[in-house]
Design a protein around this motif. Structure first.
Motif, PDB file in Angstrom:
ATOM      1  N   GLU A   3     -13.308   5.276  15.540  1.00  0.00           N
ATOM      2  CA  GLU A   3     -13.254   6.406  14.622  1.00  0.00           C
ATOM      3  C   GLU A   3     -13.317   5.899  13.180  1.00  0.00           C
ATOM      4  O   GLU A   3     -12.560   4.996  12.798  1.00  0.00           O
ATOM      5  CB  GLU A   3     -11.961   7.182  14.831  1.00  0.00           C
ATOM      6  CG  GLU A   3     -11.827   8.371  13.933  1.00  0.00           C
ATOM      7  CD  GLU A   3     -10.520   9.109  14.154  1.00  0.00           C
ATOM      8  OE1 GLU A   3     -10.005   9.674  13.175  1.00  0.00           O
ATOM      9  OE2 GLU A   3     -10.021   9.095  15.284  1.00  0.00           O
ATOM     10  N   PRO A   4     -14.223   6.452  12.365  1.00  0.00           N
ATOM     11  CA  PRO A   4     -14.302   6.030  10.968  1.00  0.00           C
ATOM     12  C   PRO A   4     -13.011   6.362  10.222  1.00  0.00           C
ATOM     13  O   PRO A   4     -12.523   7.482  10.304  1.00  0.00           O
ATOM     14  CB  PRO A   4     -15.477   6.847  10.402  1.00  0.00           C
ATOM     15  CG  PRO A   4     -16.246   7.309  11.579  1.00  0.00           C
ATOM     16  CD  PRO A   4     -15.255   7.428  12.695  1.00  0.00           C
ATOM     17  N   ARG A   5     -12.456   5.393   9.538  1.00  0.00           N
ATOM     18  CA  ARG A   5     -11.279   5.653   8.704  1.00  0.00           C
ATOM     19  C   ARG A   5     -11.186   4.597   7.602  1.00  0.00           C
ATOM     20  O   ARG A   5     -11.270   3.398   7.855  1.00  0.00           O
ATOM     21  CB  ARG A   5     -10.001   5.715   9.524  1.00  0.00           C
ATOM     22  CG  ARG A   5      -9.632   4.453  10.251  1.00  0.00           C
ATOM     23  CD  ARG A   5      -8.397   4.676  11.133  1.00  0.00           C
ATOM     24  NE  ARG A   5      -8.078   3.457  11.825  1.00  0.00           N
ATOM     25  CZ  ARG A   5      -8.616   3.079  12.978  1.00  0.00           C
ATOM     26  NH1 ARG A   5      -9.489   3.832  13.579  1.00  0.00           N
ATOM     27  NH2 ARG A   5      -8.277   1.928  13.543  1.00  0.00           N
ATOM     28  N   TYR A   6     -11.062   5.087   6.397  1.00  0.00           N
ATOM     29  CA  TYR A   6     -10.942   4.232   5.215  1.00  0.00           C
ATOM     30  C   TYR A   6      -9.590   3.529   5.259  1.00  0.00           C
ATOM     31  O   TYR A   6      -8.580   4.131   5.587  1.00  0.00           O
ATOM     32  CB  TYR A   6     -11.061   5.098   3.960  1.00  0.00           C
ATOM     33  CG  TYR A   6     -10.951   4.321   2.685  1.00  0.00           C
ATOM     34  CD1 TYR A   6     -12.061   3.716   2.132  1.00  0.00           C
ATOM     35  CD2 TYR A   6      -9.734   4.180   2.043  1.00  0.00           C
ATOM     36  CE1 TYR A   6     -11.971   2.991   0.963  1.00  0.00           C
ATOM     37  CE2 TYR A   6      -9.624   3.456   0.870  1.00  0.00           C
ATOM     38  CZ  TYR A   6     -10.757   2.867   0.332  1.00  0.00           C
ATOM     39  OH  TYR A   6     -10.651   2.134  -0.828  1.00  0.00           O
ATOM     40  N   ASP A   7      -9.578   2.246   4.942  1.00  0.00           N
ATOM     41  CA  ASP A   7      -8.332   1.485   4.929  1.00  0.00           C
ATOM     42  C   ASP A   7      -8.208   0.773   3.587  1.00  0.00           C
ATOM     43  O   ASP A   7      -8.921  -0.191   3.315  1.00  0.00           O
ATOM     44  CB  ASP A   7      -8.325   0.466   6.077  1.00  0.00           C
ATOM     45  CG  ASP A   7      -6.963  -0.147   6.298  1.00  0.00           C
ATOM     46  OD1 ASP A   7      -6.371  -0.656   5.323  1.00  0.00           O
ATOM     47  OD2 ASP A   7      -6.495  -0.127   7.441  1.00  0.00           O
ATOM     48  N   ALA A   8      -7.308   1.265   2.749  1.00  0.00           N
ATOM     49  CA  ALA A   8      -7.134   0.711   1.406  1.00  0.00           C
ATOM     50  C   ALA A   8      -6.668  -0.742   1.430  1.00  0.00           C
ATOM     51  O   ALA A   8      -6.978  -1.509   0.519  1.00  0.00           O
ATOM     52  CB  ALA A   8      -6.154   1.567   0.610  1.00  0.00           C
ATOM     53  N   VAL A   9      -5.937  -1.134   2.463  1.00  0.00           N
ATOM     54  CA  VAL A   9      -5.475  -2.526   2.563  1.00  0.00           C
ATOM     55  C   VAL A   9      -6.663  -3.459   2.736  1.00  0.00           C
ATOM     56  O   VAL A   9      -6.760  -4.496   2.090  1.00  0.00           O
ATOM     57  CB  VAL A   9      -4.474  -2.707   3.737  1.00  0.00           C
ATOM     58  CG1 VAL A   9      -4.153  -4.172   3.966  1.00  0.00           C
ATOM     59  CG2 VAL A   9      -3.210  -1.908   3.479  1.00  0.00           C
ATOM     60  N   ILE A  10      -7.590  -3.088   3.583  1.00  0.00           N
ATOM     61  CA  ILE A  10      -8.752  -3.936   3.863  1.00  0.00           C
ATOM     62  C   ILE A  10      -9.797  -3.843   2.762  1.00  0.00           C
ATOM     63  O   ILE A  10     -10.527  -4.794   2.513  1.00  0.00           O
ATOM     64  CB  ILE A  10      -9.377  -3.545   5.226  1.00  0.00           C
ATOM     65  CG1 ILE A  10      -8.441  -3.959   6.353  1.00  0.00           C
ATOM     66  CG2 ILE A  10     -10.747  -4.190   5.427  1.00  0.00           C
ATOM     67  CD1 ILE A  10      -8.909  -3.543   7.727  1.00  0.00           C
ATOM     68  N   HIS A  11      -9.893  -2.719   2.079  1.00  0.00           N
ATOM     69  CA  HIS A  11     -11.014  -2.445   1.184  1.00  0.00           C
ATOM     70  C   HIS A  11     -11.162  -3.421   0.016  1.00  0.00           C
ATOM     71  O   HIS A  11     -12.285  -3.649  -0.436  1.00  0.00           O
ATOM     72  CB  HIS A  11     -10.950  -1.017   0.657  1.00  0.00           C
ATOM     73  CG  HIS A  11     -12.204  -0.609  -0.043  1.00  0.00           C
ATOM     74  ND1 HIS A  11     -13.388  -0.390   0.627  1.00  0.00           N
ATOM     75  CD2 HIS A  11     -12.475  -0.421  -1.361  1.00  0.00           C
ATOM     76  CE1 HIS A  11     -14.329  -0.077  -0.245  1.00  0.00           C
ATOM     77  NE2 HIS A  11     -13.799  -0.074  -1.451  1.00  0.00           N
ATOM     78  N   ALA A  12     -10.098  -4.012  -0.457  1.00  0.00           N
ATOM     79  CA  ALA A  12     -10.211  -4.967  -1.568  1.00  0.00           C
ATOM     80  C   ALA A  12     -11.224  -6.050  -1.183  1.00  0.00           C
ATOM     81  O   ALA A  12     -11.178  -6.563  -0.068  1.00  0.00           O
ATOM     82  CB  ALA A  12      -8.856  -5.587  -1.872  1.00  0.00           C
ATOM     83  N   PRO A  13     -12.168  -6.386  -2.072  1.00  0.00           N
ATOM     84  CA  PRO A  13     -13.262  -7.291  -1.703  1.00  0.00           C
ATOM     85  C   PRO A  13     -12.850  -8.582  -1.002  1.00  0.00           C
ATOM     86  O   PRO A  13     -13.431  -8.939   0.030  1.00  0.00           O
ATOM     87  CB  PRO A  13     -13.951  -7.572  -3.041  1.00  0.00           C
ATOM     88  CG  PRO A  13     -13.687  -6.342  -3.846  1.00  0.00           C
ATOM     89  CD  PRO A  13     -12.297  -5.901  -3.445  1.00  0.00           C
ATOM     90  N   ASN A  14     -11.866  -9.289  -1.535  1.00  0.00           N
ATOM     91  CA  ASN A  14     -11.456 -10.535  -0.873  1.00  0.00           C
ATOM     92  C   ASN A  14     -10.855 -10.278   0.503  1.00  0.00           C
ATOM     93  O   ASN A  14     -11.115 -11.022   1.456  1.00  0.00           O
ATOM     94  CB  ASN A  14     -10.472 -11.322  -1.740  1.00  0.00           C
ATOM     95  CG  ASN A  14     -11.141 -12.076  -2.858  1.00  0.00           C
ATOM     96  OD1 ASN A  14     -12.314 -12.439  -2.779  1.00  0.00           O
ATOM     97  ND2 ASN A  14     -10.410 -12.312  -3.927  1.00  0.00           N
ATOM     98  N   ARG A  15     -10.056  -9.222   0.634  1.00  0.00           N
ATOM     99  CA  ARG A  15      -9.448  -8.930   1.936  1.00  0.00           C
ATOM    100  C   ARG A  15     -10.502  -8.482   2.949  1.00  0.00           C
ATOM    101  O   ARG A  15     -10.422  -8.831   4.126  1.00  0.00           O
ATOM    102  CB  ARG A  15      -8.326  -7.904   1.785  1.00  0.00           C
ATOM    103  CG  ARG A  15      -7.131  -8.495   1.037  1.00  0.00           C
ATOM    104  CD  ARG A  15      -5.882  -7.671   1.188  1.00  0.00           C
ATOM    105  NE  ARG A  15      -5.938  -6.381   0.544  1.00  0.00           N
ATOM    106  CZ  ARG A  15      -5.536  -6.125  -0.693  1.00  0.00           C
ATOM    107  NH1 ARG A  15      -5.053  -7.087  -1.454  1.00  0.00           N
ATOM    108  NH2 ARG A  15      -5.600  -4.893  -1.176  1.00  0.00           N
ATOM    109  N   LEU A  16     -11.485  -7.745   2.494  1.00  0.00           N
ATOM    110  CA  LEU A  16     -12.574  -7.344   3.380  1.00  0.00           C
ATOM    111  C   LEU A  16     -13.334  -8.577   3.871  1.00  0.00           C
ATOM    112  O   LEU A  16     -13.649  -8.697   5.061  1.00  0.00           O
ATOM    113  CB  LEU A  16     -13.511  -6.377   2.658  1.00  0.00           C
ATOM    114  CG  LEU A  16     -14.687  -5.820   3.447  1.00  0.00           C
ATOM    115  CD1 LEU A  16     -14.231  -5.125   4.728  1.00  0.00           C
ATOM    116  CD2 LEU A  16     -15.501  -4.868   2.584  1.00  0.00           C
TER     117      LEU A  16
END
Length: 110
Positions: A3-16
């Motif tokens: 299921e598509p879901r935005y994750d602010a924790v992962i979204h940061a470029p280095n964390r992604l």
């Protein structure tokens, strides 16, 4: 399908990037991740603490040689969160490109 879901924790470029690298392997050594990202130990450690706090990565220290080595692994929850985040990014890209089935899609002008 995830299921598509935005994750602010992962979204940061280095964390992604960290999550994407770890998704392809069982685990990776801290120094290899640091070199791939081109960041300092402290910057990588900061991002890992955020990911670890969310339960997305597991950090393990092992003394296999004369110096301790740190290994990083993406957890099951981390893999699911990454898959959902990627699915959401794809959905957003589809909207921008006017892919059929995209929510809120407006027809191109004639």
């Amino acid at each position: 399908m995830t299921e598509p879901r935005y994750d602010a924790v992962i979204h940061a470029p280095n964390r992604l990037q960290i999550c994407a690298m770890l998704a392809a392997v069982d685990s990776m050594e801290f120094s290899r991740v640091r070199e791939s990202l081109g960041v300092s130990d402290s910057v990588l450690s900061k991002h890992l603490k955020v990911l670890e706090g969310a339960g997305y990565v597991e950090v393990t220290k092992a003394r296999r040689t004369s110096y301790p080595r740190t290994w990083i692994a993406l957890t099951h929850d981390g893999r699911e969160a990454l898959a959902g985040h990627i699915a959401e990014l794809r959905r957003i890209v589809d909207l921008a490109e006017g892919v059929p089935g995209g929510e809120g899609k407006t027809p191109p002008p004639d």
